[in-house]
Design a protein around this motif. Sequence first.
Motif, PDB file in Angstrom:
ATOM      1  N   PHE A 126       0.842  -1.238  -0.019  1.00 39.07           N
ATOM      2  CA  PHE A 126      -0.124   0.072  -0.051  1.00 39.07           C
ATOM      3  C   PHE A 126       0.865   1.370  -0.034  1.00 39.07           C
ATOM      4  CE2 PHE A 126      -2.156   3.343   2.262  1.00 39.07           C
ATOM      5  CZ  PHE A 126      -3.207   3.558   1.405  1.00 39.07           C
ATOM      6  N   ARG A 127       2.027   1.302   0.863  1.00 44.16           N
ATOM      7  CA  ARG A 127       2.782   2.336   0.706  1.00 44.16           C
ATOM      8  C   ARG A 127       3.484   2.823  -0.616  1.00 44.16           C
ATOM      9  NH1 ARG A 127       6.802   0.753   5.020  1.00 44.16           N
ATOM     10  NH2 ARG A 127       7.766   3.074   4.598  1.00 44.16           N
ATOM     11  N   PHE A 128       3.865   1.754  -1.234  1.00 42.95           N
ATOM     12  CA  PHE A 128       4.673   1.875  -2.476  1.00 42.95           C
ATOM     13  C   PHE A 128       3.560   2.185  -3.799  1.00 42.95           C
ATOM     14  CE2 PHE A 128       8.149  -0.826  -1.491  1.00 42.95           C
ATOM     15  CZ  PHE A 128       9.215  -0.221  -2.138  1.00 42.95           C
ATOM     16  N   ALA A 129       2.353   1.761  -3.482  1.00 41.56           N
ATOM     17  CA  ALA A 129       1.296   2.176  -4.194  1.00 41.56           C
ATOM     18  C   ALA A 129       0.838   3.521  -4.228  1.00 41.56           C
ATOM     19  CB  ALA A 129       0.100   1.066  -4.319  1.00 41.56           C
ATOM     20  N   SER A 130       0.697   3.986  -2.855  1.00 33.83           N
ATOM     21  CA  SER A 130       0.179   5.446  -2.606  1.00 33.83           C
ATOM     22  C   SER A 130       1.458   6.330  -3.246  1.00 33.83           C
ATOM     23  CB  SER A 130      -0.129   5.577  -1.119  1.00 33.83           C
ATOM     24  OG  SER A 130       1.133   5.265  -0.500  1.00 33.83           O
ATOM     25  N   VAL A 131       2.326   6.050  -2.974  1.00 28.86           N
ATOM     26  CA  VAL A 131       3.610   7.076  -3.323  1.00 28.86           C
ATOM     27  C   VAL A 131       3.654   6.934  -4.956  1.00 28.86           C
ATOM     28  CG1 VAL A 131       6.313   7.230  -3.409  1.00 28.86           C
ATOM     29  CG2 VAL A 131       4.965   6.813  -1.279  1.00 28.86           C
ATOM     30  N   ILE A 132       3.707   5.829  -5.664  1.00 26.40           N
ATOM     31  CA  ILE A 132       3.958   5.787  -7.007  1.00 26.40           C
ATOM     32  C   ILE A 132       2.779   6.504  -7.694  1.00 26.40           C
ATOM     33  CG2 ILE A 132       3.759   4.168  -9.037  1.00 26.40           C
ATOM     34  CD1 ILE A 132       5.528   2.425  -7.369  1.00 26.40           C
ATOM     35  N   PHE A 133       1.273   6.419  -7.087  1.00 27.86           N
ATOM     36  CA  PHE A 133       0.211   6.854  -7.536  1.00 27.86           C
ATOM     37  C   PHE A 133       0.297   8.416  -7.515  1.00 27.86           C
ATOM     38  CE2 PHE A 133      -4.060   8.738  -6.305  1.00 27.86           C
ATOM     39  CZ  PHE A 133      -4.777   8.200  -7.800  1.00 27.86           C
TER      40      PHE A 133
END
Length: 196
Positions: A33-40
């Motif tokens: 989730f952390r990776f996805a939120s930063v990339i998004f």
Amino acid sequence: MGFIIFVIFLALIFSLFLSKVKRGALGQYAKIFRFASVIFSISIFSYWFVKKSAVSIVNGSVSLQVINKLPQTLDFYVINLNNLDQNLPVETKHIGKIRPEFYRIEYLKMNKSDEYWVAGFLGKKNLVYFSQHALPNKNMDQIVEVQNYINQSEKLSTIAKKEVEAHNYENMQLGIWVTLCFLLIFLNLGLLMKKN
């Protein structure tokens, strides 16, 4: 865009709290989730930056060229009245600061309007130029030469000044939210790249 930035802000705050969860399956989901939120977040801001930086020629738009013939640099705004559709709000655009003997081109979507105003400011709040322009033919490009410090209508210029102030206030608020999001992206990136 304001709602999307607020959602990004909440996701990045939640990601910071999830950085404490490190073990087990929950830790793996938290990291995803952390990776996805930063990339998004980075993707949305990159898209927004490119969209704002590119010259946006809209189909069916009218090009407006504002030429500053005055001896001082003025900060110009265009106020597009959506007077053919009363449900739409007035659209305010910041053309930018135009130096003497220079010009700027702005593209206006005039399918719901047949009138626009040009307002010029010396400094932040000193309105020194205001003109009202009708648009009888939407196939002709518009040229406005600013040669005098004039105010064509005291009543309309007061409305224009309020619209410009509201526009600048919204931009200031949006700038604060974007700055907070950038700070959170930086913190999340630092925590994601930190070695255990």
